[in-house]
Write a protein that holds these residues in place. Sequence first.
Motif, PDB file in Angstrom:
ATOM      1  N   HIS A 305     -34.969  17.831 -35.087  1.00  0.00           N
ATOM      2  CA  HIS A 305     -34.585  17.961 -33.683  1.00  0.00           C
ATOM      3  C   HIS A 305     -33.419  17.034 -33.350  1.00  0.00           C
ATOM      4  CE1 HIS A 305     -35.260  18.441 -29.296  1.00  0.00           C
ATOM      5  NE2 HIS A 305     -34.844  17.184 -29.242  1.00  0.00           N
ATOM      6  N   PRO A 306     -32.371  17.517 -32.686  1.00  0.00           N
ATOM      7  CA  PRO A 306     -32.258  18.804 -31.996  1.00  0.00           C
ATOM      8  C   PRO A 306     -31.691  19.937 -32.816  1.00  0.00           C
ATOM      9  CG  PRO A 306     -30.394  17.427 -31.422  1.00  0.00           C
ATOM     10  CD  PRO A 306     -31.245  16.607 -32.359  1.00  0.00           C
ATOM     11  N   GLU A 307     -31.549  19.764 -34.139  1.00  0.00           N
ATOM     12  CA  GLU A 307     -31.053  20.877 -34.962  1.00  0.00           C
ATOM     13  C   GLU A 307     -31.922  22.117 -34.768  1.00  0.00           C
ATOM     14  OE1 GLU A 307     -28.344  21.287 -36.859  1.00  0.00           O
ATOM     15  OE2 GLU A 307     -27.642  19.342 -36.147  1.00  0.00           O
ATOM     16  N   THR A 308     -33.226  21.938 -34.856  1.00  0.00           N
ATOM     17  CA  THR A 308     -34.191  22.946 -34.418  1.00  0.00           C
ATOM     18  C   THR A 308     -35.018  22.278 -33.328  1.00  0.00           C
ATOM     19  OG1 THR A 308     -34.318  24.036 -36.580  1.00  0.00           O
ATOM     20  CG2 THR A 308     -36.164  24.368 -35.068  1.00  0.00           C
ATOM     21  N   PRO A 309     -35.150  22.891 -32.153  1.00  0.00           N
ATOM     22  CA  PRO A 309     -35.944  22.260 -31.082  1.00  0.00           C
ATOM     23  C   PRO A 309     -37.352  21.930 -31.559  1.00  0.00           C
ATOM     24  CG  PRO A 309     -34.670  24.079 -30.195  1.00  0.00           C
ATOM     25  CD  PRO A 309     -34.506  24.130 -31.698  1.00  0.00           C
ATOM     26  N   ILE A 310     -37.818  20.759 -31.192  1.00  0.00           N
ATOM     27  CA  ILE A 310     -39.025  20.199 -31.785  1.00  0.00           C
ATOM     28  C   ILE A 310     -40.270  21.038 -31.554  1.00  0.00           C
ATOM     29  CG2 ILE A 310     -39.598  18.724 -29.816  1.00  0.00           C
ATOM     30  CD1 ILE A 310     -40.248  16.558 -32.074  1.00  0.00           C
ATOM     31  N   GLN A 311     -40.317  21.797 -30.452  1.00  0.00           N
ATOM     32  CA  GLN A 311     -41.501  22.606 -30.171  1.00  0.00           C
ATOM     33  C   GLN A 311     -41.695  23.729 -31.193  1.00  0.00           C
ATOM     34  OE1 GLN A 311     -38.807  22.312 -28.258  1.00  0.00           O
ATOM     35  NE2 GLN A 311     -38.315  24.171 -27.083  1.00  0.00           N
ATOM     36  N   TYR A 312     -40.681  23.964 -32.027  1.00  0.00           N
ATOM     37  CA  TYR A 312     -40.784  25.025 -33.027  1.00  0.00           C
ATOM     38  C   TYR A 312     -41.226  24.505 -34.390  1.00  0.00           C
ATOM     39  CZ  TYR A 312     -38.254  27.571 -29.419  1.00  0.00           C
ATOM     40  OH  TYR A 312     -37.873  28.134 -28.228  1.00  0.00           O
ATOM     41  N   LEU A 313     -41.773  23.297 -34.437  1.00  0.00           N
ATOM     42  CA  LEU A 313     -42.283  22.775 -35.708  1.00  0.00           C
ATOM     43  C   LEU A 313     -43.318  23.705 -36.336  1.00  0.00           C
ATOM     44  CD1 LEU A 313     -42.372  20.517 -37.836  1.00  0.00           C
ATOM     45  CD2 LEU A 313     -44.085  19.366 -36.420  1.00  0.00           C
ATOM     46  N   PRO A 314     -44.312  24.218 -35.584  1.00  0.00           N
ATOM     47  CA  PRO A 314     -45.255  25.164 -36.204  1.00  0.00           C
ATOM     48  C   PRO A 314     -44.564  26.430 -36.724  1.00  0.00           C
ATOM     49  CG  PRO A 314     -46.105  24.364 -34.107  1.00  0.00           C
ATOM     50  CD  PRO A 314     -44.683  23.918 -34.184  1.00  0.00           C
ATOM     51  N   LEU A 315     -43.513  26.867 -36.035  1.00  0.00           N
ATOM     52  CA  LEU A 315     -42.772  28.034 -36.498  1.00  0.00           C
ATOM     53  C   LEU A 315     -42.057  27.738 -37.814  1.00  0.00           C
ATOM     54  CD1 LEU A 315     -41.708  30.892 -36.113  1.00  0.00           C
ATOM     55  CD2 LEU A 315     -39.931  29.961 -34.597  1.00  0.00           C
ATOM     56  N   CYS A 316     -41.528  26.526 -37.945  1.00  0.00           N
ATOM     57  CA  CYS A 316     -40.902  26.130 -39.213  1.00  0.00           C
ATOM     58  C   CYS A 316     -41.918  26.183 -40.350  1.00  0.00           C
ATOM     59  CB  CYS A 316     -40.310  24.728 -39.097  1.00  0.00           C
ATOM     60  SG  CYS A 316     -38.898  24.603 -37.978  1.00  0.00           S
ATOM     61  N   ALA A 317     -43.153  25.742 -40.073  1.00  0.00           N
ATOM     62  CA  ALA A 317     -44.208  25.817 -41.083  1.00  0.00           C
ATOM     63  C   ALA A 317     -44.557  27.271 -41.384  1.00  0.00           C
ATOM     64  CB  ALA A 317     -45.438  25.052 -40.614  1.00  0.00           C
ATOM     65  N   ALA A 318     -44.565  28.108 -40.353  1.00  0.00           N
ATOM     66  CA  ALA A 318     -44.836  29.532 -40.568  1.00  0.00           C
ATOM     67  C   ALA A 318     -43.754  30.162 -41.438  1.00  0.00           C
ATOM     68  CB  ALA A 318     -44.924  30.254 -39.226  1.00  0.00           C
ATOM     69  N   MET A 319     -42.509  29.726 -41.281  1.00  0.00           N
ATOM     70  CA  MET A 319     -41.428  30.245 -42.119  1.00  0.00           C
ATOM     71  C   MET A 319     -41.634  29.835 -43.581  1.00  0.00           C
ATOM     72  SD  MET A 319     -39.413  32.111 -40.296  1.00  0.00           S
ATOM     73  CE  MET A 319     -40.977  32.667 -39.611  1.00  0.00           C
ATOM     74  N   ALA A 320     -42.240  28.661 -43.802  1.00  0.00           N
ATOM     75  CA  ALA A 320     -42.555  28.247 -45.169  1.00  0.00           C
ATOM     76  C   ALA A 320     -43.602  29.173 -45.784  1.00  0.00           C
ATOM     77  CB  ALA A 320     -43.036  26.800 -45.195  1.00  0.00           C
ATOM     78  N   VAL A 321     -44.537  29.639 -44.951  1.00  0.00           N
ATOM     79  CA  VAL A 321     -45.531  30.610 -45.423  1.00  0.00           C
ATOM     80  C   VAL A 321     -44.832  31.907 -45.808  1.00  0.00           C
ATOM     81  CG1 VAL A 321     -47.554  31.981 -44.777  1.00  0.00           C
ATOM     82  CG2 VAL A 321     -47.391  29.580 -44.087  1.00  0.00           C
ATOM     83  N   ARG A 322     -43.880  32.332 -44.989  1.00  0.00           N
ATOM     84  CA  ARG A 322     -43.110  33.528 -45.334  1.00  0.00           C
ATOM     85  C   ARG A 322     -42.385  33.327 -46.659  1.00  0.00           C
ATOM     86  NH1 ARG A 322     -39.384  36.626 -40.995  1.00  0.00           N
ATOM     87  NH2 ARG A 322     -41.499  37.144 -40.302  1.00  0.00           N
ATOM     88  N   GLY A 323     -42.007  32.074 -46.948  1.00  0.00           N
ATOM     89  CA  GLY A 323     -41.322  31.772 -48.201  1.00  0.00           C
ATOM     90  C   GLY A 323     -42.253  31.585 -49.381  1.00  0.00           C
ATOM     91  N   GLY A 324     -43.557  31.771 -49.175  1.00  0.00           N
ATOM     92  CA  GLY A 324     -44.489  31.724 -50.305  1.00  0.00           C
ATOM     93  C   GLY A 324     -45.488  30.595 -50.290  1.00  0.00           C
ATOM     94  N   MET A 325     -45.466  29.752 -49.276  1.00  0.00           N
ATOM     95  CA  MET A 325     -46.405  28.633 -49.196  1.00  0.00           C
ATOM     96  C   MET A 325     -47.735  29.125 -48.630  1.00  0.00           C
ATOM     97  SD  MET A 325     -45.400  24.932 -47.537  1.00  0.00           S
ATOM     98  CE  MET A 325     -45.671  23.447 -48.510  1.00  0.00           C
ATOM     99  N   GLY A 326     -48.841  28.571 -49.082  1.00  0.00           N
ATOM    100  CA  GLY A 326     -50.142  28.905 -48.529  1.00  0.00           C
ATOM    101  C   GLY A 326     -50.272  28.385 -47.110  1.00  0.00           C
ATOM    102  N   GLU A 327     -51.083  29.055 -46.297  1.00  0.00           N
ATOM    103  CA  GLU A 327     -51.204  28.662 -44.893  1.00  0.00           C
ATOM    104  C   GLU A 327     -51.724  27.240 -44.729  1.00  0.00           C
ATOM    105  OE1 GLU A 327     -53.484  31.551 -42.753  1.00  0.00           O
ATOM    106  OE2 GLU A 327     -51.777  32.906 -42.514  1.00  0.00           O
ATOM    107  N   GLU A 328     -52.792  26.894 -45.448  1.00  0.00           N
ATOM    108  CA  GLU A 328     -53.332  25.535 -45.317  1.00  0.00           C
ATOM    109  C   GLU A 328     -52.361  24.496 -45.864  1.00  0.00           C
ATOM    110  OE1 GLU A 328     -56.363  24.286 -43.806  1.00  0.00           O
ATOM    111  OE2 GLU A 328     -55.919  26.231 -42.912  1.00  0.00           O
TER     112      GLU A 328
END
Length: 384
Positions: A305-328
């Motif tokens: 932040h502010p490169e990516t607004p901080i409230q989107y931290l969970p979304l950044c983690a969700a994008m990692a799941v899209r990239g192949g990371m397990g949800e947990e």
Amino acid sequence: MMIVDGVVHPMDGPVIQRGYVAFGDGKITAVGPMEELTAVAEDALDAQGGHILPGFIDAHCHLGLFGDSLGFEADDGNESTDPCTPQLRAIDGVNPLDRCFQEAREGGVTTVLTGPGSANPIAGQFVALKTDGRWVDQMVVKAPAAMKFALGENPKSVYNDRKETPVTRMATAAIIREELSKALEYQDKQDKADQDPDTDMPDYDAKLEALAPVLRGEVPAHFHAHRADDIATAVRLSKEFGLKYVIVHGTEGYKISDLLAAEGAAVITGPCLTDRSKPELVGQTLENPALLAKAGVRVAICTDHPETPIQYLPLCAAMAVRGGMGEEEALAAITRNPAEIAGIGHRVGTLTPGKDADIVVTQGHPFDWNGKITAVFLEGRQIL
């Protein structure tokens, strides 16, 4: 107080499909399945089948140092008049009343590591903060939490524009090496003066004083590094001086993931929701966190932040799941892992009895685009 009837993600053990979290005096007191409860407190919050998690932690950002919707007047993130500023303390620049702190809370982010940006080879001291408060001193979890170093294009571009050193990767590394060597010499003179009353204590030097705990391993060195060769330089410098180090961004970490795992390096990845705004981001991929974790590297995810607004931290983690990371695994990258990397795992990061009651309740899975955060507690106080 307790939160009941939710899918509990303790992050220190298996997911509890229908469970509760109890807390009092700002600390978690119990976590378990609903069947273990003999009675439900009258003031219990019903999660209604939603998810209950530790408060999210952004392992690397500049919250409060780059004012929202403002220009130079609120830009306190880079002292670009000097390439070496280890004496700077984030705590002296953070504005806790910046509205982005409220947006952090609304996004479930209860703890952040924030500090100077990456204009300088040595930028200054990060601080770990809770995201609720009006007086920054009362929000501190750990200070200093890290010393910020930067490699690659950022220092080059800043000082090339000023026609000053450094304008190459070699000069950036040389400045870091020279200052750390001076700090070692300064420490040696202090030690000799302590042991021999006839030996004069060296003149006070704020920069070298700030680097002393880094050299002693008391404060980790956070190295901004995107390209694989810059990551290697961070490891090389850290090994030369025995630093406890963390790679920040690590955009091309996946290209050397096995080597990083062998070195025992931790990597704070991100931001992922950005364009390739500079040449060293050419290798950016959503698969980076997953590939690093698969190799055995401990991974955290940040917004920068502010490169990516901080409230989107969970979304950044969700994008990692899209990239192949397990949800947990991705949830751990915004809870347990950043807490451990920051040295604050004894207080936050998991729903472990005795830790701070920083808790997020969501309607639907936290990575569900249609879900939402319904409640946030910070040290037992409901702040959303």
